[in-house]
Design a protein around this motif. Structure first.
Motif, mmCIF file in Angstrom:
data_model
loop_
_atom_site.group_PDB
_atom_site.id
_atom_site.type_symbol
_atom_site.label_atom_id
_atom_site.label_comp_id
_atom_site.label_asym_id
_atom_site.label_seq_id
_atom_site.Cartn_x
_atom_site.Cartn_y
_atom_site.Cartn_z
ATOM 1 N N LYS A 30 0.498 -1.052 0.041
ATOM 2 C CA LYS A 30 -0.204 0.257 0.069
ATOM 3 C C LYS A 30 0.996 1.716 -0.267
ATOM 4 C CE LYS A 30 -3.860 -2.180 0.541
ATOM 5 N NZ LYS A 30 -4.897 -1.590 0.302
ATOM 6 N N LYS A 31 0.298 2.125 0.419
ATOM 7 C CA LYS A 31 0.609 3.733 -0.247
ATOM 8 C C LYS A 31 1.135 4.428 1.076
ATOM 9 C CE LYS A 31 -1.922 5.514 -4.056
ATOM 10 N NZ LYS A 31 -3.087 6.730 -4.434
ATOM 11 N N ASP A 32 0.804 3.463 1.624
ATOM 12 C CA ASP A 32 1.516 3.541 3.362
ATOM 13 C C ASP A 32 2.197 2.698 3.785
ATOM 14 O OD1 ASP A 32 0.173 1.982 4.425
ATOM 15 O OD2 ASP A 32 -1.320 2.462 5.377
ATOM 16 N N GLY A 33 3.513 1.691 2.788
ATOM 17 C CA GLY A 33 3.924 0.641 3.053
ATOM 18 C C GLY A 33 2.975 -0.803 3.760
ATOM 19 N N ARG A 34 2.069 -0.718 4.684
ATOM 20 C CA ARG A 34 1.476 -1.718 4.788
ATOM 21 C C ARG A 34 1.606 -2.210 4.085
ATOM 22 N NH1 ARG A 34 -3.807 -1.371 6.114
ATOM 23 N NH2 ARG A 34 -3.745 0.499 4.075
ATOM 24 N N SER B 237 3.590 -2.862 -5.794
ATOM 25 C CA SER B 237 2.615 -2.027 -5.005
ATOM 26 C C SER B 237 1.439 -1.811 -5.949
ATOM 27 C CB SER B 237 3.472 -0.432 -5.705
ATOM 28 O OG SER B 237 3.687 -0.180 -6.777
#
Length: 158
Positions: A54-58, A105
């Motif tokens: 995810k964009k937040d790194g999750r 991603s």
């Protein structure tokens, strides 16, 4: 297979079709108790996991059904068959697996989905792109539609 309507423990297969280029068996079933009909899909369980970053790194596991739901939402009230949507999702999953990376991603996944929709239905593509690319004003829409029209004109003249 248990009946989803009445819960009867046995149902019978009335039709089987191969879909998704032979990777999925689609079965129409009927319940002998309540006579309801429903469809099931049988596909090979993949051994290796795919992860979506995810964009937040999750990270979360790749979910083909989530991708299909996104396509269905974009194609709502448009003449696009479910089989077309499922085939597009299968192509994306196949491309990701073939890359050997094991993860993708959301940005790359979204671009792949937009590319598939662009080839399926231009309206569905614009709907998807407006959410995925977070169009914030009318100029974002008009720019994307202008790009589509330019591509169409280039194909016509090329």
């Amino acid at each position: 297979m248990r009946c989803p309507v009445c819960g009867a423990p046995e149902t019978r297969v009335i039709e089987t079709r191969s879909s998704d280029e032979g990777r999925v068996n689609r079965r129409r079933r009927e319940c002998p108790e309540c006579q309801s009909r429903f469809t099931t899909y049988e596909r090979l369980e993949e051994k290796s996991y795919l992860w979506v970053v995810k964009k937040d790194g999750r990270r979360e596991s790749f979910d083909r059904d989530k991708l299909i739901r996104g396509f269905q939402h974009a194609c709502e009230k448009l003449p696009v068959a479910l089989e077309t949507i499922e085939a597009a999702a299968a192509r994306i999953e196949e491309r990701v697996r073939a890359s050997g990376q094991g993860e993708i991603s959301t940005t790359v996944l979204g671009e792949m989905a937009a590319e598939e929709l662009r080839g399926i239905n231009k309206v569905a593509y614009v709907r998807f792109a407006s959410v995925y690319r977070e169009f914030t004003d009318i100029s974002s829409f008009t720019n994307e539609i202008s790009r589509l029209l330019d591509d169409k004109e280039a194909h016509r003249n090329g």
